[in-house]
Write a protein that holds these residues in place. Sequence first.
Motif, PDB file in Angstrom:
ATOM      1  N   PHE A   1      -6.673  -6.583  -5.282  1.00  0.00           N
ATOM      2  CA  PHE A   1      -6.786  -5.113  -5.356  1.00  0.00           C
ATOM      3  C   PHE A   1      -8.295  -4.783  -5.236  1.00  0.00           C
ATOM      4  CE2 PHE A   1      -2.764  -5.090  -7.900  1.00  0.00           C
ATOM      5  CZ  PHE A   1      -2.236  -4.123  -7.286  1.00  0.00           C
TER       6      PHE A   1
ATOM      7  N   TYR B   1      -6.241   0.104  -0.675  1.00  0.00           N
ATOM      8  CA  TYR B   1      -6.118  -0.185  -1.969  1.00  0.00           C
ATOM      9  C   TYR B   1      -6.125  -1.856  -2.163  1.00  0.00           C
ATOM     10  CZ  TYR B   1      -3.492   4.304  -2.219  1.00  0.00           C
ATOM     11  OH  TYR B   1      -3.146   5.366  -2.036  1.00  0.00           O
TER      12      TYR B   1
ATOM     13  N   ALA C   1      -1.821   2.127 -11.020  1.00  0.00           N
ATOM     14  CA  ALA C   1      -1.752   3.385 -10.099  1.00  0.00           C
ATOM     15  C   ALA C   1      -3.027   4.235 -10.682  1.00  0.00           C
ATOM     16  CB  ALA C   1      -0.765   4.026  -9.824  1.00  0.00           C
TER      17      ALA C   1
ATOM     18  N   LYS D   1       1.062   6.363  -7.437  1.00  0.00           N
ATOM     19  CA  LYS D   1       0.114   7.441  -7.759  1.00  0.00           C
ATOM     20  C   LYS D   1       0.539   8.645  -7.625  1.00  0.00           C
ATOM     21  CE  LYS D   1      -4.103   7.131  -5.899  1.00  0.00           C
ATOM     22  NZ  LYS D   1      -5.284   6.936  -6.456  1.00  0.00           N
TER      23      LYS D   1
ATOM     24  N   ILE E   1       2.128   1.807  -3.631  1.00  0.00           N
ATOM     25  CA  ILE E   1       1.035   2.219  -4.512  1.00  0.00           C
ATOM     26  C   ILE E   1       0.837   3.784  -4.259  1.00  0.00           C
ATOM     27  CG2 ILE E   1      -1.516   2.074  -5.066  1.00  0.00           C
ATOM     28  CD1 ILE E   1      -1.391  -1.049  -4.072  1.00  0.00           C
ATOM     29  N   THR E   2       0.889   4.226  -2.947  1.00  0.00           N
ATOM     30  CA  THR E   2       0.484   5.497  -2.794  1.00  0.00           C
ATOM     31  C   THR E   2       1.846   6.273  -3.498  1.00  0.00           C
ATOM     32  OG1 THR E   2      -0.347   5.167  -0.512  1.00  0.00           O
ATOM     33  CG2 THR E   2       0.599   7.461  -0.958  1.00  0.00           C
TER      34      THR E   2
ATOM     35  N   GLU F   1       1.083  -1.205  -0.072  1.00  0.00           N
ATOM     36  CA  GLU F   1       0.067   0.012  -0.192  1.00  0.00           C
ATOM     37  C   GLU F   1       0.952   1.222   0.152  1.00  0.00           C
ATOM     38  OE1 GLU F   1      -3.548   0.137   2.126  1.00  0.00           O
ATOM     39  OE2 GLU F   1      -4.296  -1.619   1.355  1.00  0.00           O
TER      40      GLU F   1
ATOM     41  N   ASP G   1     -10.108  -2.214  -6.377  1.00  0.00           N
ATOM     42  CA  ASP G   1     -10.718  -1.747  -7.504  1.00  0.00           C
ATOM     43  C   ASP G   1     -10.398  -2.881  -8.745  1.00  0.00           C
ATOM     44  OD1 ASP G   1     -11.544   0.728  -6.214  1.00  0.00           O
ATOM     45  OD2 ASP G   1      -9.581   1.495  -6.823  1.00  0.00           O
TER      46      ASP G   1
ATOM     47  N   ARG H   1      -9.336   5.665  -5.268  1.00  0.00           N
ATOM     48  CA  ARG H   1      -9.273   5.700  -3.882  1.00  0.00           C
ATOM     49  C   ARG H   1      -8.151   6.432  -3.260  1.00  0.00           C
ATOM     50  NH1 ARG H   1     -12.088   1.455  -1.744  1.00  0.00           N
ATOM     51  NH2 ARG H   1     -12.735   0.830  -3.794  1.00  0.00           N
ATOM     52  N   ASP H   2      -8.139   6.785  -2.084  1.00  0.00           N
ATOM     53  CA  ASP H   2      -6.940   7.489  -1.438  1.00  0.00           C
ATOM     54  C   ASP H   2      -6.104   6.653  -0.526  1.00  0.00           C
ATOM     55  OD1 ASP H   2      -7.329   9.975  -2.600  1.00  0.00           O
ATOM     56  OD2 ASP H   2      -8.600  10.545  -0.851  1.00  0.00           O
ATOM     57  N   SER H   3      -6.728   5.377  -0.076  1.00  0.00           N
ATOM     58  CA  SER H   3      -6.193   4.404   0.662  1.00  0.00           C
ATOM     59  C   SER H   3      -7.001   3.195   0.634  1.00  0.00           C
ATOM     60  CB  SER H   3      -5.929   4.917   2.246  1.00  0.00           C
ATOM     61  OG  SER H   3      -7.113   5.054   2.832  1.00  0.00           O
TER      62      SER H   3
ATOM     63  N   ILE I   1      -6.698   3.404  -9.883  1.00  0.00           N
ATOM     64  CA  ILE I   1      -6.975   3.060  -8.520  1.00  0.00           C
ATOM     65  C   ILE I   1      -7.811   4.604  -8.294  1.00  0.00           C
ATOM     66  CG2 ILE I   1      -6.225   2.985  -6.221  1.00  0.00           C
ATOM     67  CD1 ILE I   1      -4.228   0.844  -7.087  1.00  0.00           C
TER      68      ILE I   1
END
Length: 134
Positions: A115, A94, A85, A57, A53-54, A50, A117, A90-92, A88
């Motif tokens: 995932f 994932y 990325a 993004k 992924i942040t 996670e 999403d 959403r903000d968190s 996706i």
Amino acid sequence: MHRHGYKGRKFGRETDQRRALQRGLIKALIEHTEITTTLARAKEMRRETEKLITIAKKGGLANRRLLISRLDDIKSADLLMDVIAPQIKRDSGYLRIERAGFRKGDNTEMGTISFVDDIDLTKKADSKAAKEGK
């Protein structure tokens, strides 16, 4: 003795072996979007994945190089940053972990990590083909 301040599971391995195991699991998740492993490994790899992924993004060259250094694989880093990325929304949160029964040999609890999403791994390839056609 208390265990305050100690984060993460050891999995009965040396540090370098543990890091290699985690990198391999993360690469497999990026390439296949869903893997089944032990529940403890899935929970542990979710923490690191996670964060990656942040970083993906956010975008940018420095973050791409950071992903490459953490994954030791340019292909996986590019796939994460260019294909996964952007899809996706959403903000968190994932990833999701679902319990998948018990392993036959040693009765270890298994989990499927994927995932949240829907991820289409062919999406970026299609947009590149469209640009080349112009």
